[in-house]
Design a protein around this motif. Structure first.
Motif, PDB file in Angstrom:
ATOM      1  N   GLU A  44       0.874  -1.185   0.000  1.00 49.26           N
ATOM      2  CA  GLU A  44       0.000   0.000   0.000  1.00 49.26           C
ATOM      3  C   GLU A  44       0.906   1.229   0.000  1.00 49.26           C
ATOM      4  OE1 GLU A  44      -3.690   2.067   2.506  1.00 49.26           O
ATOM      5  OE2 GLU A  44      -2.254   0.815   3.583  1.00 49.26           O
ATOM      6  N   VAL A  45       0.730   2.090  -0.990  1.00 50.34           N
ATOM      7  CA  VAL A  45       1.532   3.313  -1.062  1.00 50.34           C
ATOM      8  C   VAL A  45       0.702   4.448  -0.457  1.00 50.34           C
ATOM      9  CG1 VAL A  45       2.781   4.907  -2.564  1.00 50.34           C
ATOM     10  CG2 VAL A  45       2.685   2.472  -3.144  1.00 50.34           C
ATOM     11  N   GLY A  48      -0.583   5.871   5.583  1.00 52.08           N
ATOM     12  CA  GLY A  48      -1.148   6.702   6.647  1.00 52.08           C
ATOM     13  C   GLY A  48      -1.029   6.015   7.998  1.00 52.08           C
ATOM     14  N   ILE A  68       3.674   1.538   2.969  1.00 50.46           N
ATOM     15  CA  ILE A  68       4.713   2.530   2.668  1.00 50.46           C
ATOM     16  C   ILE A  68       4.182   3.918   2.994  1.00 50.46           C
ATOM     17  CG2 ILE A  68       6.039   3.580   0.781  1.00 50.46           C
ATOM     18  CD1 ILE A  68       5.967   0.775  -0.548  1.00 50.46           C
ATOM     19  N   GLU A  69       4.903   4.629   3.834  1.00 46.92           N
ATOM     20  CA  GLU A  69       4.440   5.956   4.258  1.00 46.92           C
ATOM     21  C   GLU A  69       5.623   6.907   4.327  1.00 46.92           C
ATOM     22  OE1 GLU A  69       1.591   7.726   4.861  1.00 46.92           O
ATOM     23  OE2 GLU A  69       2.978   9.314   5.418  1.00 46.92           O
ATOM     24  N   PHE A  71       5.891   9.952   5.862  1.00 43.93           N
ATOM     25  CA  PHE A  71       6.197  10.725   7.076  1.00 43.93           C
ATOM     26  C   PHE A  71       6.382   9.832   8.306  1.00 43.93           C
ATOM     27  CE2 PHE A  71       4.117  13.917   4.389  1.00 43.93           C
ATOM     28  CZ  PHE A  71       5.151  14.839   4.352  1.00 43.93           C
ATOM     29  N   VAL A  74       3.697   9.903  10.983  1.00 46.40           N
ATOM     30  CA  VAL A  74       2.467   9.177  10.648  1.00 46.40           C
ATOM     31  C   VAL A  74       2.707   7.669  10.754  1.00 46.40           C
ATOM     32  CG1 VAL A  74       0.726   8.783   8.857  1.00 46.40           C
ATOM     33  CG2 VAL A  74       1.739  11.054   9.124  1.00 46.40           C
ATOM     34  N   VAL A  96       9.447   5.348   3.583  1.00 38.34           N
ATOM     35  CA  VAL A  96      10.147   5.803   2.379  1.00 38.34           C
ATOM     36  C   VAL A  96       9.148   6.480   1.432  1.00 38.34           C
ATOM     37  CG1 VAL A  96      11.890   3.970   2.503  1.00 38.34           C
ATOM     38  CG2 VAL A  96       9.825   3.614   1.129  1.00 38.34           C
ATOM     39  N   ASN A  97       9.704   7.084   0.390  1.00 34.27           N
ATOM     40  CA  ASN A  97       8.874   7.750  -0.611  1.00 34.27           C
ATOM     41  C   ASN A  97       8.454   6.744  -1.685  1.00 34.27           C
ATOM     42  OD1 ASN A  97       7.808   9.387  -2.653  1.00 34.27           O
ATOM     43  ND2 ASN A  97       9.206  11.064  -2.141  1.00 34.27           N
ATOM     44  N   SER A  99       7.672   7.203  -4.544  1.00 35.05           N
ATOM     45  CA  SER A  99       8.208   7.519  -5.872  1.00 35.05           C
ATOM     46  C   SER A  99       9.561   6.845  -6.114  1.00 35.05           C
ATOM     47  CB  SER A  99       8.349   9.033  -6.051  1.00 35.05           C
ATOM     48  OG  SER A  99       9.329   9.525  -5.169  1.00 35.05           O
ATOM     49  N   PHE A 117      -7.234   6.602  -0.662  1.00 35.02           N
ATOM     50  CA  PHE A 117      -7.444   8.006  -0.262  1.00 35.02           C
ATOM     51  C   PHE A 117      -6.157   8.817  -0.450  1.00 35.02           C
ATOM     52  CE2 PHE A 117     -10.621   5.322   1.336  1.00 35.02           C
ATOM     53  CZ  PHE A 117     -11.785   6.048   1.176  1.00 35.02           C
ATOM     54  N   ASP A 119      -3.541  11.561  -1.701  1.00 38.77           N
ATOM     55  CA  ASP A 119      -3.690  13.015  -1.752  1.00 38.77           C
ATOM     56  C   ASP A 119      -4.167  13.419  -3.148  1.00 38.77           C
ATOM     57  OD1 ASP A 119      -2.755  13.341   0.898  1.00 38.77           O
ATOM     58  OD2 ASP A 119      -0.696  13.110   0.196  1.00 38.77           O
ATOM     59  N   THR A 192     -10.175   2.226   5.766  1.00 37.97           N
ATOM     60  CA  THR A 192      -9.036   3.023   6.195  1.00 37.97           C
ATOM     61  C   THR A 192      -9.547   4.108   7.147  1.00 37.97           C
ATOM     62  OG1 THR A 192      -9.082   4.837   4.599  1.00 37.97           O
ATOM     63  CG2 THR A 192      -8.185   2.744   3.813  1.00 37.97           C
ATOM     64  N   TYR A 194      -9.249   7.345   6.714  1.00 33.82           N
ATOM     65  CA  TYR A 194      -9.925   8.382   5.918  1.00 33.82           C
ATOM     66  C   TYR A 194     -11.290   7.905   5.445  1.00 33.82           C
ATOM     67  CZ  TYR A 194      -6.312  11.973   5.571  1.00 33.82           C
ATOM     68  OH  TYR A 194      -5.439  12.993   5.849  1.00 33.82           O
TER      69      TYR A 194
HETATM   70  C1  LIG Z   1      -4.778  11.335   2.613  1.00 29.70           C
HETATM   71  S1  LIG Z   1      -3.702  10.267   3.449  1.00 29.70           S
HETATM   72  C2  LIG Z   1      -4.553   8.684   3.400  1.00 29.70           C
HETATM   73  C3  LIG Z   1      -3.987   7.712   4.395  1.00 29.70           C
HETATM   74  C4  LIG Z   1      -4.609   6.309   4.400  1.00 29.70           C
HETATM   75  N1  LIG Z   1      -4.338   5.613   3.153  1.00 29.70           N
HETATM   76  C5  LIG Z   1      -6.075   6.362   4.654  1.00 29.70           C
HETATM   77  O1  LIG Z   1      -6.848   6.103   3.730  1.00 29.70           O
HETATM   78  O2  LIG Z   1      -6.477   6.633   5.792  1.00 29.70           O
HETATM   79  C6  LIG Z   1      -2.409  10.040   2.273  1.00 29.70           C
HETATM   80  C7  LIG Z   1      -1.134   9.486   2.877  1.00 29.70           C
HETATM   81  O3  LIG Z   1      -0.230   9.184   1.840  1.00 29.70           O
HETATM   82  C8  LIG Z   1       1.068   9.578   2.228  1.00 29.70           C
HETATM   83  N2  LIG Z   1       1.846   9.798   1.001  1.00 29.70           N
HETATM   84  C9  LIG Z   1       1.623  10.733   0.063  1.00 29.70           C
HETATM   85  N3  LIG Z   1       2.520  10.647  -0.931  1.00 29.70           N
HETATM   86  C10 LIG Z   1       3.321   9.605  -0.621  1.00 29.70           C
HETATM   87  C11 LIG Z   1       4.443   9.020  -1.247  1.00 29.70           C
HETATM   88  N4  LIG Z   1       4.922   9.496  -2.405  1.00 29.70           N
HETATM   89  N5  LIG Z   1       5.042   7.968  -0.657  1.00 29.70           N
HETATM   90  C12 LIG Z   1       4.580   7.491   0.527  1.00 29.70           C
HETATM   91  N6  LIG Z   1       3.513   8.020   1.173  1.00 29.70           N
HETATM   92  C13 LIG Z   1       2.897   9.058   0.611  1.00 29.70           C
HETATM   93  C14 LIG Z   1       0.841  10.836   3.032  1.00 29.70           C
HETATM   94  O4  LIG Z   1       1.922  11.148   3.886  1.00 29.70           O
HETATM   95  C15 LIG Z   1      -0.427  10.478   3.803  1.00 29.70           C
HETATM   96  O5  LIG Z   1      -0.144   9.847   5.035  1.00 29.70           O
END
Ligand SMILES: C[S@@+](CC[C@H](N)C(=O)[O-])C[C@H]1O[C@@H](n2cnc3c(N)ncnc32)[C@H](O)[C@@H]1O
Length: 216
Positions: A44-45, A48, A68-69, A71, A74, A96-97, A99, A117, A119, A192, A194
């Motif tokens: 899961e990318v 959260g 994968i998250e 921050f 978080v 990690v990122n 990307s 969910f 961004d 999730t 969100y």
């Molecule tokens: C809007 S939240 C949704 C979190 C969770 N999936 C949920 O549905 O409750 C989006 C999450 O994706 C993470 N995120 C955004 N871009 C990312 C990336 N390139 N790599 C890893 N995490 C990422 C953000 O830090 C954030 O915690």
């Protein structure tokens, strides 16, 4: 590059090396050795706070899961949630990122990608940051098995419409599209954080499953 800038979060993550993998590049092409089995790996990318990935790991012990998250502040919440849930053996977390997936996974390491969910990045000039943009699809394809799948949920209609276009333009096959997941006849949906928040406000949840069409 690790985005570990909060010492309290870094301390917690370092205390759980069997859950939060600090050297994922070392497992590229051999995640089965870390899990100790050859079960399929789902990632899961943008995990959260981790409710989905922990719930999935508990519900499906014959599948390995990696959340994968980006921050650390978080992912530490996700890690605590996993520990409270008994820390399923088939679950790992990466700070990690997304990307940079290619640095951590080889072609065929991953059987399925979950995006939940993500961004929405509503401004057109930010479209490339959306996790369903063609650039990200190409990245997922590079780590997925042939004919691998993406499963995507969102409350955001604009992002869902963009994603439908992006995936089909990329040549992916849509296997399932729901415009109101919670009122459709879907079994075993794990929510999730969100999803709980938005559905409790009465907002419809959109969901799709799409498959890469690998040419032979
Ligand atoms: C809007 S939240 C949704 C979190 C969770 N999936 C949920 O549905 O409750 C989006 C999450 O994706 C993470 N995120 C955004 N871009 C990312 C990336 N390139 N790599 C890893 N995490 C990422 C953000 O830090 C954030 O915690």
């Amino acid at each position: 590059m690790r985005l570990r800038n909060k010492p309290w979060a870094e301390d917690y993550l370092n205390e759980h090396p069997d859950l939060v993998v600090s050297n994922p590049e070392d497992y590229k092409g051999r995640w089965n050795e870390l899990f100790g089995n050859d079960n399929p790996l789902h990632i899961e990318v943008g995990t959260g706070k981790g409710q989905f990935i922990t719930g999935m790991a508990k519900a499906n012990p014959n599948i390995n899961y990696i959340g994968i998250e980006l921050f650390d502040s978080v992912i530490v919440i996700a890690a605590k949630k996993a520990v409270e849930a008994g820390q399923p053996e088939n679950l790992r977390l990466l700070n990690v990122n997304g990307s940079k997936l290619e640095e951590y996974f080889a072609k065929g390491d991953v059987s399925q990608v979950y995006l939940n969910f993500s961004d929405p990045w509503p401004k057109t000039r930010h479209a490339k940051r959306r996790l369903t943009h063609a650039n990200f699809l190409s990245l997922y394809e590079k780590v997925l098995i042939d004919n691998g799948e993406i499963h995507f949920k969102t409350d955001n209609r604009g992002l869902f419409e963009f994603s439908l276009m992006s995936l089909t333009d990329y040549g992916m096959k849509l296997k399932l599209v729901s415009l109101d997941l919670h009122n459709d006849d879907v079994e075993d949906n794990i929510m999730t954080e969100y999803e709980e928040k938005f559905s409790s406000k009465g907002q419809p949840i959109y969901r799709l499953e799409a498959q890469f069409m690998t040419e032979k």
